[in-house]
Design an enzyme around this catalytic site. Sequence first.
Site, PDB file in Angstrom:
ATOM      1  N   GLU A  46       1.489  -1.306   0.199  1.00 34.88           N
ATOM      2  CA  GLU A  46       0.034   0.081   0.060  1.00 34.88           C
ATOM      3  C   GLU A  46       0.755   1.444   0.370  1.00 34.88           C
ATOM      4  OE1 GLU A  46      -2.897   2.603   2.963  1.00 34.88           O
ATOM      5  OE2 GLU A  46      -3.055   0.561   3.228  1.00 34.88           O
ATOM      6  N   ARG A  50       0.359  10.324  -0.094  1.00 33.89           N
ATOM      7  CA  ARG A  50       0.617  11.358   0.916  1.00 33.89           C
ATOM      8  C   ARG A  50       1.396  12.463   0.368  1.00 33.89           C
ATOM      9  NH1 ARG A  50       0.182   8.374   6.542  1.00 33.89           N
ATOM     10  NH2 ARG A  50      -1.664   7.161   5.767  1.00 33.89           N
ATOM     11  N   THR A  74      -4.557   6.193   1.069  1.00 34.04           N
ATOM     12  CA  THR A  74      -4.879   8.007   1.020  1.00 34.04           C
ATOM     13  C   THR A  74      -5.997   8.005  -0.477  1.00 34.04           C
ATOM     14  OG1 THR A  74      -3.039   7.843   2.129  1.00 34.04           O
ATOM     15  CG2 THR A  74      -4.151   9.545   2.301  1.00 34.04           C
ATOM     16  N   LYS A 134     -11.723  -1.269   5.946  1.00 36.25           N
ATOM     17  CA  LYS A 134     -10.034  -1.113   7.317  1.00 36.25           C
ATOM     18  C   LYS A 134     -11.047  -0.274   8.505  1.00 36.25           C
ATOM     19  CE  LYS A 134      -7.762   3.019   6.547  1.00 36.25           C
ATOM     20  NZ  LYS A 134      -6.557   3.430   5.849  1.00 36.25           N
TER      21      LYS A 134
END
Length: 213
Positions: A46, A50, A74, A134
């Site tokens: 993952e 960011r 994200t 999640k």
Amino acid sequence: MSNAPAFTALQVMQDAPVIPVIVLNDVAHAVPMARALVAGGVRMLEVTLRTPQALACMEAIARDVPEAVVGAGTVRSKADAQAAANAGARFAVSPGYTSAVGQACRDLGLSLLPGVATGSEIMMAQEDGFTQLKFFPAMQAGGPAMLKAWSGPFFDVKFCPTGGVTLQNAPEFLALPNVVCVGGSWIVPADAMAKGEWDKITQLAKDTQALRK
């Protein structure tokens, strides 16, 4: 592109006990880091959206480390999902959930792990057909005790707790029947990446294999 995902969300979660949550600031680190993780038995990666370099890092891993499965973290919008798919991502992870993000990932053939922190968010994701979620931010939102409480009303949901999860507290999460894997950044420490200590990252990835239930 076919809109059938290459991997289901459950397959992404079942591949290893931990999905690494990766923040990359240097494209030069992407490929050696991915190879180090794969060497340690971790291939679902993952890469979080960011940093300005994140998409280029995904492209590099998708191109040069075929054994790895690149995911985008994200993901907060349809545009994020599209950019991630264009960069070679094959699954997506979001910090929260909206129907727009869910539909965008479906249209793009990206398996999605939607982020949830409340019962209402779980119900919204379930309404749209998502049952692998999640739990984020896991420790701040109630930790293992919250997941135990959810196991009754949400008996048909599986979770990947992320946020404040460490090698030390991961076993408590993974012992829960509704937890398939955890997400953690400790496998890819920023200092190890900055120093190019790829063997250390491989060892950290290998250490997580002992967490497998």
